[in-house]
Write an enzyme that holds these catalytic residues in place. Structure first.
Site, short mmCIF file in Angstrom:
data_model
loop_
_atom_site.label_atom_id
_atom_site.label_comp_id
_atom_site.label_asym_id
_atom_site.label_seq_id
_atom_site.Cartn_x
_atom_site.Cartn_y
_atom_site.Cartn_z
N THR A 1 36.91 10.16 -18.44
CA THR A 1 37.46 10.98 -18.71
C THR A 1 37.96 10.54 -19.93
OG1 THR A 1 39.05 7.90 -18.76
CG2 THR A 1 39.19 9.60 -16.50
N THR B 1 39.63 -4.57 -16.72
CA THR B 1 40.11 -3.64 -17.03
C THR B 1 38.89 -2.25 -16.54
OG1 THR B 1 41.41 -2.88 -18.55
CG2 THR B 1 39.47 -3.38 -19.76
N GLU C 1 41.31 5.10 -27.43
CA GLU C 1 41.42 6.66 -27.47
C GLU C 1 41.67 6.39 -29.21
OE1 GLU C 1 43.97 7.34 -24.46
OE2 GLU C 1 43.02 8.33 -23.07
#
Length: 421
Positions: free
Chosen positions: A166, A203, A290
């Site tokens: 993603t 996760t 990120e």
């Protein structure tokens, strides 16, 4: 900072490294841009991988009370099949979470694969990642499944690994070879994740395959134990996702004697190899956080229990102030002690030592709970690295644990707030 997790022989292939596993990935347009030209080039957004034979299958899922529909369907399927699976379908761009028709569509994805592969629907695992709360369009997936099945091949692990990305900036794969009773076996895996990452099970989405013969019970035991010291020791931003899932499939095609007990020497070897794959994937996830610029790895040693070492290492990694200091390349060791101090663990602060390290060297910054003279210039040089190690020694026992995270940068602050998983 050298990678310590390389006891076994690395091999290429990711989820296709083990015998009998094929994969494929394509772009189907789950989130097709407006006015998208027919010949536009796009990243794959859906993948399928499958075993030539039925697999014993173990899984762990998010502990978030809000769970994605694919997790509910996968858990139900594995319960119906007795922990058996043969194929896994995964889409990105849409998490299929918090939708009234989510379970129906997740089940439909399994049914489509089952029909094409002529297998039972409960032998199909389904997972999704992407934006939460948007209705998943099923038509692009219906069109893609025949292409995915027809194009399955032993060398298409990269097609699959890129399809689950993603906000990831790089694909994440790792595989090793090891021996069980003189028989060569392989474990390989792929993972995705960059944001909305914080331990509370595992996760992100993680898929691991092996040709080692392992019973269902022992497979689940190994996965649950290794998750505790790998993915559960990872934190990027403190958000535990709704779609977190780890799936481990074993088809037994290496033809070793099946591992049926944790008391067997073979179990220790298998678990060590599984740890190596999962630890390396965890490091990749942490480094690709990120907006991150540095991988942070905290090793807490000298603890009187494994759980205490895990708790303290994770507390350091999760500290926002410490993450910001590492971005600023500031040896502010007081923030490490602060994070240790609010950890849910008892220890004697007057025995705690702290050092910072990287490939440029190592420097002690705290001794017996107090600052010790050190060269700011040397510390600054060490912290220029994109991989920083924080060494915490409690000096009270023989247990240690590692936690992984990343720094807090301006780019992260800009990115954070988009509701995706």
């Amino acid at each position: 900072m050298s990678n310590k997790y390389n006891k076994y022989k690395y091999t290429n292939g990711g989820i296709c490294a083990a015998k009998g596993f094929k994969a494929n990935g394509v772009y189907c347009g789950i989130k097709r841009p407006a006015n998208d030209p027919p010949d536009a080039k796009h990243k794959n957004d859906i993948c399928l991988f499958a075993s030539d034979t039925e697999c014993n299958t173990a899984a762990v899922y998010t502990q978030n009370k809000v769970k994605g529909a694919p997790l509910l369907v996968t858990k139900s399927n594995l319960e119906k099949s007795g922990g058996k699976s043969k194929a896994v379908i995964v889409n990105s761009k849409n998490a299929n979470t918090c939708n009234a028709d989510g379970v129906e569509k997740a089940q439909k994805m399994c049914d489509l694969v089952a029909e094409q592969m002529n297998i039972e629907s409960e032998k199909v695992v389904v997972a999704s990642t992407g934006v939460i709360g948007q209705i998943l369009p099923i038509e692009p997936i219906q069109n893609a499944v025949p292409l995915l099945c027809q194009g399955l091949d032993y060398g298409k692990n990269v097609d699959a690994a890129t399809a689950i990305m993603t906000t990831d900036t790089v694909k994440k794969e790792y595989a090793v070879k090891f021996a069980i009773g003189g028989v060569e076996c392989t474990i390989g895996g792929m993972a995705k994740g960059s944001g909305m990452i914080h331990p509370n099970m595992a996760t992100t989405l993680n898929f691991i395959t092996t040709d080692c013969a392992v019973s269902n019970e022992i497979l689940q035991k190994a996965l649950s134990e290794v998750v505790k010291v790998t993915y559960n020791c990872l934190s990027i931003d403190g958000d535990t996702s709704t779609n977190d899932m780890v799936v481990l499939m074993a088809n037994g095609l290496s033809c070793n004697k099946e591992i049926k007990s944790a008391d067997e020497p073979a179990y220790k070897v298998f678990k060590e190899a599984l740890f190596e794959v999962m630890a390396n994937l965890t490091r990749m996830l942490a480094k690709d956080g990120e907006g991150a610029s540095k991988l942070l790895e905290c090793v807490c040693s000298g603890a009187d229990s494994k759980d205490k070492a895990i708790t303290i290492a994770k507390s350091v990694i999760c500290s926002t102030l410490f993450k910001a200091a590492m971005f600023g390349e500031d040896a502010n060791w007081g923030r490490v002690l602060c994070a240790i101090g609010y950890a849910d663990a008892e220890f004697d602060i007057n025995r705690v030592d702290v050092s910072l390290g990287s490939e440029f060297g190592e420097i002690e910054v705290c001794k017996n709970g107090a600052g010790t003279p050190f060269s700011e210039e040397k510390a600054a040089e060490i912290l220029k690295s994109d991989e920083i190690e924080i060494l915490v020694n409690l000096n009270e026992g023989s247990f240690e644990a590692t936690a992984w995270g990343c720094d807090l940068t301006y780019d992260y602050v800009k990115i954070n707030g988009d509701y995706r998983t």
